[in-house]
Design a protein around this motif. Structure first.
Motif, mmCIF file in Angstrom:
data_model
loop_
_atom_site.group_PDB
_atom_site.id
_atom_site.type_symbol
_atom_site.label_atom_id
_atom_site.label_comp_id
_atom_site.label_asym_id
_atom_site.label_seq_id
_atom_site.Cartn_x
_atom_site.Cartn_y
_atom_site.Cartn_z
ATOM 1 N N PRO A 39 46.821 12.350 9.196
ATOM 2 C CA PRO A 39 46.989 12.536 10.644
ATOM 3 C C PRO A 39 45.821 11.912 11.402
ATOM 4 N N GLY A 40 46.076 11.537 12.623
ATOM 5 C CA GLY A 40 45.042 10.896 13.417
ATOM 6 C C GLY A 40 44.898 11.509 14.789
ATOM 7 N N VAL A 41 43.729 11.304 15.371
ATOM 8 C CA VAL A 41 43.427 11.789 16.720
ATOM 9 C C VAL A 41 43.425 10.600 17.667
ATOM 10 N N ARG A 42 44.144 10.726 18.728
ATOM 11 C CA ARG A 42 44.166 9.652 19.726
ATOM 12 C C ARG A 42 42.856 9.711 20.524
ATOM 13 N N ARG A 43 42.087 8.640 20.446
ATOM 14 C CA ARG A 43 40.766 8.620 21.071
ATOM 15 C C ARG A 43 40.860 7.889 22.415
ATOM 16 N N GLN A 44 41.421 8.596 23.378
ATOM 17 C CA GLN A 44 41.749 7.966 24.653
ATOM 18 C C GLN A 44 40.509 7.426 25.363
ATOM 19 N N ARG A 45 39.383 8.135 25.230
ATOM 20 C CA ARG A 45 38.177 7.678 25.942
ATOM 21 C C ARG A 45 37.736 6.296 25.445
ATOM 22 N N LEU A 46 37.897 6.027 24.134
ATOM 23 C CA LEU A 46 37.513 4.723 23.597
ATOM 24 C C LEU A 46 38.569 3.658 23.894
ATOM 25 N N LEU A 47 39.827 4.056 23.835
ATOM 26 C CA LEU A 47 40.884 3.111 24.207
ATOM 27 C C LEU A 47 40.723 2.671 25.658
ATOM 28 N N ASP A 48 40.364 3.604 26.507
ATOM 29 C CA ASP A 48 40.151 3.259 27.927
ATOM 30 C C ASP A 48 39.002 2.266 28.070
ATOM 31 N N LEU A 49 37.960 2.444 27.257
ATOM 32 C CA LEU A 49 36.838 1.504 27.315
ATOM 33 C C LEU A 49 37.287 0.104 26.918
ATOM 34 N N LEU A 50 38.108 0.025 25.871
ATOM 35 C CA LEU A 50 38.594 -1.292 25.445
ATOM 36 C C LEU A 50 39.493 -1.919 26.509
ATOM 37 N N VAL A 51 40.335 -1.107 27.138
ATOM 38 C CA VAL A 51 41.218 -1.626 28.188
ATOM 39 C C VAL A 51 40.396 -2.178 29.351
ATOM 40 N N GLU A 52 39.305 -1.492 29.676
ATOM 41 C CA GLU A 52 38.448 -1.947 30.783
ATOM 42 C C GLU A 52 37.933 -3.358 30.538
ATOM 43 N N HIS A 53 37.779 -3.721 29.258
ATOM 44 C CA HIS A 53 37.181 -5.018 28.929
ATOM 45 C C HIS A 53 38.198 -5.995 28.341
ATOM 46 N N THR A 54 39.473 -5.789 28.657
ATOM 47 C CA THR A 54 40.537 -6.626 28.097
ATOM 48 C C THR A 54 40.304 -8.102 28.370
ATOM 49 N N ASP A 55 39.788 -8.441 29.532
ATOM 50 C CA ASP A 55 39.662 -9.846 29.916
ATOM 51 C C ASP A 55 38.382 -10.507 29.414
ATOM 52 N N LEU A 56 37.494 -9.748 28.774
ATOM 53 C CA LEU A 56 36.238 -10.340 28.318
ATOM 54 C C LEU A 56 36.487 -11.177 27.073
ATOM 55 N N PRO A 57 35.753 -12.294 26.921
ATOM 56 C CA PRO A 57 35.992 -13.160 25.750
ATOM 57 C C PRO A 57 35.575 -12.518 24.431
ATOM 58 N N LEU A 58 34.585 -11.595 24.440
ATOM 59 C CA LEU A 58 34.044 -11.095 23.171
ATOM 60 C C LEU A 58 33.856 -9.585 23.232
ATOM 61 N N THR A 59 34.393 -8.899 22.223
ATOM 62 C CA THR A 59 34.171 -7.465 22.053
ATOM 63 C C THR A 59 33.664 -7.236 20.641
ATOM 64 N N VAL A 60 32.595 -6.458 20.506
ATOM 65 C CA VAL A 60 31.974 -6.189 19.202
ATOM 66 C C VAL A 60 31.922 -4.681 18.990
#
Length: 818
Positions: A39-60
């Motif tokens: 089973p998994g936990v949906r980590r909405q706070r981190l998903l939201d962070l990734l969505v905020e940076h969708t247009d950036l060329p590089l995510t690490v």
């Protein structure tokens, strides 16, 4: 994101490529998005962070193995949050050594995501061309795309510098046609600073990935485990939010009868041992594993500390290699420090303890010696006590003269807690430290008996530090007994030893010197040498400005306020009280609570002398309540007799003369075993005599005054009051005049002398002379606010005081709130 109407090209020389062809074989499993954990936990706070940076060329995204990097990216992709085609490549060790193999999988992933590659791209000749040429062609192809592609590279820490250079070239020259998501145990060799400065980089690290308590509770709930808030906090501290550790804990606790109790024993569970053996230790080379095992005794460490504890040839390369595996978290300090996850450190220690306890003790001892050499005696003692090396622990404390710190550092009582389990030993260092622990716990007699074990002649102890330690314990015992003469003698002895030590090897820290001066100031206050006590306590406050001196500084500030109040310098008493409150507020809350009682004693005296009876009653009651809570520590006659003086004078001010007399007589019978403060007994006796005079019991008062002895100015004024009560005005005036003309008379006694002279003149009808004496008394009283005596004068003087318009309480002002 690229726009569909951007720069439509003419006819393009690209066709759909094919997987077949020369070159290294393709492993399709490397090109598949991993399955989400169940089973998994949906980590909405981190998903939201990734969505905020969708247009950036590089995510690490970086973090240790099992921290949830891949699962976060899988959840992001599963939600179709990237809003475009996705290419996924899971890298492995072979990609590090085989650049052709790496690029073949990357290009195939991009092709599957919709990238059109040049005709013949997969021909055998392609893979014989320089890698940069390939990168140029791929960058050109990406530039022609109408929609940008998200390329996810899992295990990106495996990329070598040249591979990173070529991949960054593609990203930069794709002109928005490519976005890159890199997942790995450490940051790749990309020029991240350039993207960071240009605002083109999003970063998440282990701290971001760590599960918070709510997420831990949600994951536990999926496994049918429920913990209290305290249990959750313990589990969060133990796992540090490390996903794999939380998952393992959930599995283990689900099978436990009492999950709450088992939280603190998780590191001993086979499931954790097996995971770390397979996933963390398994991929390491044998020498790396051995070095890591040695570092298991450390939590936070520098490279130098790791070298000292690891003690292996080639230790620095081994450490750098472990850093490359992402096992340590690097902290941005100077010099750089590294930290083992607490759970991993526990597992390593448990393995060492089970495999070879002697090796574990030796490693702790190496770490202790390094920390001691760096001046951190607390961490050094933590290592020795953890390994139950009690003799070594005691020797560290004595060697670094940390005994005083154990007694006075209320902000950090770590040393005392670490050594509280130490058994009584027969070596001198262990005996001295055990005695200090006894004193800190209020067992003064036990400490004195331990001290006697060391022999009648401390000079016979073999080292200078042991002699210093003996002197510290002797002084602490003297203070515990409240013996003024013994305290001064012990303090002077320790002072001489400190001076001798300074000539050879200085004692670290200010606390020992401040402790000596504070002890002398306290003894002077006990003995009633108020002027000397004020000066000495002020000097101790100055000396205790360094670290680990909170309790000394607070003790001296509150007793300075009490000494000034008894000395009749009320303004200075209030200033010292304000300083005490500020010091207590700056300390730990538990420390601040200890200082209210004595401070209220000083403020009760100050309020009484200013005849602010409301404030005096308030501080009197607060002091008594605080001392009751504190127990034996604050039952010294210095405090109890002072409060009896205040209570008796307040009752007298309220015309309850029998009640006031009873309070004084009770105070003159101190509990058995309490040291006598002769100067306070003298003051209590004087108050008793004045109450008897006010009750008209002149003969009893005269007899009592006769027991006070001669030569004291206050006694002289009291004798004059008795003479006046018996009708001998001339002798009373002559005696009072002698006191008033003495330049050494304290302010309070001087006021009483002038008031008595005014009373004599008023009775004789010499109102002009009486008024002049009153003005002399008021001139002394008002600047300090010592107006109690003015309000306790008889009716004739009271009328004259108001008829003359002389200032009184209103001019002195109330006791400020502090």
């Amino acid at each position: 994101m690229r726009r569909a109407d951007e720069g439509q090209p003419g006819p393009r020389p690209f066709t759909d490529g094919q997987e077949a062809g020369a070159g290294p074989p393709l492993l399709k499993a490397k090109l598949s998005v991993p399955e989400p954990a169940v089973p998994g936990v949906r980590r909405q706070r981190l998903l939201d962070l990734l969505v905020e940076h969708t247009d950036l060329p590089l995510t690490v995204i970086t973090g240790p193995p099992g921290s949830g990097k891949t699962q976060l990216a899988v959840a992001w992709v599963a939600d179709e949050l990237p809003q475009g085609p996705i290419a996924w490549v899971t890298l492995d060790e072979d990609d590090r050594d085989d650049t052709v193999r790496l690029w073949r999988h990357v290009f195939e992933a991009l092709r599957r995501a919709g990238l059109l590659l040049p005709t013949g791209f997969w021909d055998a000749a392609t893979w014989r061309r320089p890698g940069h040429d390939l990168a140029t062609e791929v960058a050109s192809a990406l530039h022609e795309q109408q929609r940008d592609i998200l390329l996810v590279l899992d295990n990106a820490a495996l990329l070598g510098p040249q591979q990173c250079t070529e991949l960054e070239f593609v990203l930069r020259n794709a002109d928005g046609g490519l976005r890159l998501l890199l997942l790995g145990r450490r940051r790749p060799a990309f020029p991240l600073h350039q993207y960071r400065l240009s605002g083109g980089l999003a970063e998440l690290d282990a701290a971001d990935l760590a599960f918070d308590e709510d997420e831990i509770a949600e994951l536990l709930d999926l496994h049918g485990v429920w913990l209290t808030r305290e249990g959750l906090a313990d589990l969060a501290r133990f796992t540090e939010g490390w996903l794999v550790a939380v998952r393992l804990a959930a599995t283990v606790l689900a099978a436990a009868v009492d999950p709450e109790t088992n939280v603190r024993r998780l590191g001993e569970d086979d499931a954790f041992n097996e995971y770390f053996t397979a996933e963390v230790l398994g991929p390491l080379r044998p020498r790396q594993r051995e070095f890591l095992h040695r570092l298991g005794v450390l939590d936070t460490f520098t490279a130098d500390l790791a070298m000292a504890v690891g003690d292996m040839t080639g230790g620095r390369p081994l450490l750098l290699g472990l850093l490359g595996e992402g096992i340590f978290a690097e902290q941005a300090t100077h010099p750089p420090t590294f930290r083992l996850n607490r759970l991993l450190a526990d597992v390593l220690r448990f393995r060492l303890r089970d495999d070879d306890p002697d090796v574990l003790r030796r490693l702790h001892l190496r770490a202790a010696r390094w920390w001691a050499g760096s001046g951190d005696v607390v961490t050094a003692v933590w290592h020795t006590t953890t390994a139950e090396l009690w003799q070594e622990s005691a020797e560290l404390i004595v060697e670094h003269v940390a005994l005083v710190r154990m007694l006075v550092d209320n902000r950090d009582r770590t040393l005392l807690q670490l050594l509280s389990r130490m058994p009584q030993g027969f070596g001198p260092a262990q005996t001295i430290v055990t005695a200090v622990v006894a004193i800190a716990n209020g067992h003064i007699g036990t400490a004195e008996r331990l001290l006697a074990r060391l022999g009648a002649d401390p000079a016979a102890l073999p080292t200078e530090r042991l002699r210093l330690g003996h002197a510290v314990v002797d002084l602490a015992v003297s203070l515990g007994y409240g013996d003024a003469a013994r305290t001064v003698a012990a303090a002077r002895k320790l002072e001489r030893l400190l001076d001798d030590a300074t000539q050879t090897r200085p004692v670290p820290g200010p606390e020992v010197a401040a402790f000596v001066v504070a002890a002398i100031g306290t003894a002077e206050l006990w003995a009633g040498r108020l002027a000397a006590a004020v000066d000495t306590l002020a000097e101790a406050i100055r000396l205790s400005a360094g670290a680990h001196c909170d309790e000394i500084r607070l003790w001296c500030a509150e007793h300075l306020a009490l000494a000034e109040a008894h000395h009749g310098r009320l303004g200075r008493a209030v200033a010292a009280a304000v300083q005490t409150r500020a010091l207590a507020a700056a300390g730990a809350p538990a420390t601040a609570m200890h200082w209210v009682a004595v401070l209220d004693v000083a403020l009760a005296v100050t309020a009484l002398e200013r005849f602010d009876t409301v404030a005096a009653w308030h501080h009197l009651n607060a002091a008594e309540a605080g001392m009751h809570r504190a127990g034996d520590r604050f039952q010294d006659v210095l405090y109890t007799a002072t409060l009896a003086l205040v209570r008796a004078r307040l009752l007298r001010a309220g015309n309850d003369l029998p009640g006031a007399l009873a309070v004084v007589r009770e105070a003159l019978r101190p509990p058995t075993g309490r040291p006598t403060r002769d100067w306070l007994r003298h003051r209590l006796t004087a108050v008793e005599a004045r109450i008897l005079l006010a009750m008209g019991r002149v003969e009893e008062a005269t007899a009592l005054i006769g027991t006070l002895g001669d030569g004291d100015p206050a006694t002289g004024v009291l004798e004059a009051e008795a003479l006046l009560a018996r009708g001998d005005a001339d002798c009373a005036a002559e005696l009072a005049r002698t006191v008033a003309d003495d330049g050494a008379t304290p302010p309070g006694t001087l006021i009483d002398a002038w008031l008595l002279l005014a009373a004599v003149d008023a009775r004789a009808g010499r109102l002009t002379q009486a008024g002049e004496s009153l003005r002399r008394a008021v001139a002394i009283a008002v600047p300090e606010g010592i107006v109690r005596s003015l309000y306790e004068t008889g009716g004739a003087l009271r009328r004259l005081l108001f008829e003359e318009g002389l200032p009184g309480l209103d001019d002195a002002g109330p006791v400020p709130t502090v």
